[in-house]
Motif scaffolding. Structure first.
Motif, PDB file in Angstrom:
ATOM      1  N   ILE A  19       3.949   2.153  -3.041  1.00 25.45           N
ATOM      2  CA  ILE A  19       3.746   0.708  -3.195  1.00 25.45           C
ATOM      3  C   ILE A  19       2.704   0.222  -2.206  1.00 25.45           C
ATOM      4  N   ASP A  20       2.798   0.716  -0.975  1.00 24.28           N
ATOM      5  CA  ASP A  20       1.912   0.270   0.096  1.00 24.28           C
ATOM      6  C   ASP A  20       0.450   0.595  -0.199  1.00 24.28           C
ATOM      7  N   VAL A  21       0.182   1.770  -0.771  1.00 29.51           N
ATOM      8  CA  VAL A  21      -1.209   2.172  -1.035  1.00 29.51           C
ATOM      9  C   VAL A  21      -1.691   1.725  -2.410  1.00 29.51           C
ATOM     10  N   GLY A  22      -0.815   1.026  -3.151  1.00 24.01           N
ATOM     11  CA  GLY A  22      -1.252   0.459  -4.420  1.00 24.01           C
ATOM     12  C   GLY A  22      -1.067   1.332  -5.638  1.00 24.01           C
ATOM     13  N   VAL A  23      -0.360   2.464  -5.518  1.00 17.87           N
ATOM     14  CA  VAL A  23      -0.060   3.271  -6.698  1.00 17.87           C
ATOM     15  C   VAL A  23       0.785   2.444  -7.661  1.00 17.87           C
ATOM     16  N   TYR A  24       1.755   1.725  -7.071  1.00 23.90           N
ATOM     17  CA  TYR A  24       2.569   0.779  -7.839  1.00 23.90           C
ATOM     18  C   TYR A  24       2.302  -0.615  -7.303  1.00 23.90           C
ATOM     19  N   LYS A  25       1.927  -1.527  -8.190  1.00 23.80           N
ATOM     20  CA  LYS A  25       1.567  -2.887  -7.800  1.00 23.80           C
ATOM     21  C   LYS A  25       2.648  -3.868  -8.258  1.00 23.80           C
ATOM     22  N   PRO A  26       2.641  -5.078  -7.701  1.00 28.87           N
ATOM     23  CA  PRO A  26       3.607  -6.089  -8.136  1.00 28.87           C
ATOM     24  C   PRO A  26       3.643  -6.219  -9.655  1.00 28.87           C
ATOM     25  N   GLY A  27       4.841  -6.158 -10.210  1.00 29.35           N
ATOM     26  CA  GLY A  27       5.014  -6.246 -11.662  1.00 29.35           C
ATOM     27  C   GLY A  27       5.150  -4.903 -12.341  1.00 29.35           C
ATOM     28  N   LEU A 156       3.676  -6.110  -0.886  1.00 28.68           N
ATOM     29  CA  LEU A 156       3.863  -6.758  -2.180  1.00 28.68           C
ATOM     30  C   LEU A 156       2.666  -7.627  -2.566  1.00 28.68           C
ATOM     31  N   MET A 157       1.658  -7.668  -1.732  1.00 27.30           N
ATOM     32  CA  MET A 157       0.439  -8.407  -2.070  1.00 27.30           C
ATOM     33  C   MET A 157      -0.463  -7.493  -2.887  1.00 27.30           C
TER      34      MET A 157
END
Length: 216
Positions: A19-27, A156-157
């Motif tokens: 999540i932190d590195v953006g592999v999984y994004k909000p939503g 989460l941003m």
């Protein structure tokens, strides 16, 4: 003769890092079976990790599915208020307690980060390292723990404020002012410089969000 093994990251750390590195994004939807396959482990530790992340409000329910949570305007404002105060305190304590070697590391990080100004994603990762070093230089374990929680929520941003044109150069100049105050052992100046840095980041964040397309 036995050899020491490097500790393996558990499911919670692996998902949080993704999540932190953006592999999984909000939503984005997180599926147990897919995560188990990605990380090469059974579904039980994945399920437990997802439950823990949901309890921490890093994941949210969308029907029967779990998705990466997002921050609304009020939550974002609340997060920045807390971050500003805690980071300012960290800078104040760093000015009081940081070893000369820790200040040297901060100065070296700024110099290294100059090469990353044209790469917002890399600069964002470097920015976290810089702030983490200030947290550690405060020499207050409880403050570091609280800031770790704040930075978890910041994952989460969906975008970084450093993506805005010119923000990278401004942020590095502000980093220089913070380190200069810490090096001078000026606690009040360090506190003010760090809070100003967070305030300008928040303004940039709000500007980016206001420019984002709205779904109707």
């Amino acid at each position: 003769m036995s050899s020491e093994k490097t500790p393996q990251k558990d499911a919670y750390d692996l998902i949080l890092e993704a999540i932190d590195v953006g592999v999984y994004k909000p939503g984005d939807r997180l599926v147990e079976s897919e995560l188990a396959e990605r990380f090469g482990m059974s579904r039980t530790p994945i399920r437990e990790a997802l439950q823990r992340l949901e309890t921490q409000s890093l994941l949210a329910r969308d029907g029967r599915s779990l998705i990466v949570a997002s921050l609304d305007h009020n939550q974002l404002a609340e997060l920045y208020v807390v971050r500003s105060e805690l980071e300012g305190l960290a800078a104040r304590l760093a000015a009081r307690h940081a070893a000369a070697e820790e200040v040297q590391v901060l100065e070296a990080l700024i110099e290294a980060d100059r090469k990353l100004v044209s790469d917002p994603s890399a600069l964002a990762r470097a920015n976290r390292r810089f702030h983490r070093q200030i947290h550690l230089a405060s020499h207050n374990r409880f403050l570091v723990q609280q800031l770790d929680l704040v930075y978890r929520s910041m994952a989460l941003m969906a975008t970084t404020s450093l993506a805005a044109e010119g923000r990278g150069e401004v942020a590095l100049a502000q980093h220089e002012a913070i380190v200069a105050a810490i090096k001078a052992r000026d606690e009040e100046a360090a506190y003010d410089a760090l809070k100003e840095h967070i305030s300008s980041a928040f303004v940039q964040r709000l500007t980016l969000d206001s420019d984002a397309p709205v779904s109707l």
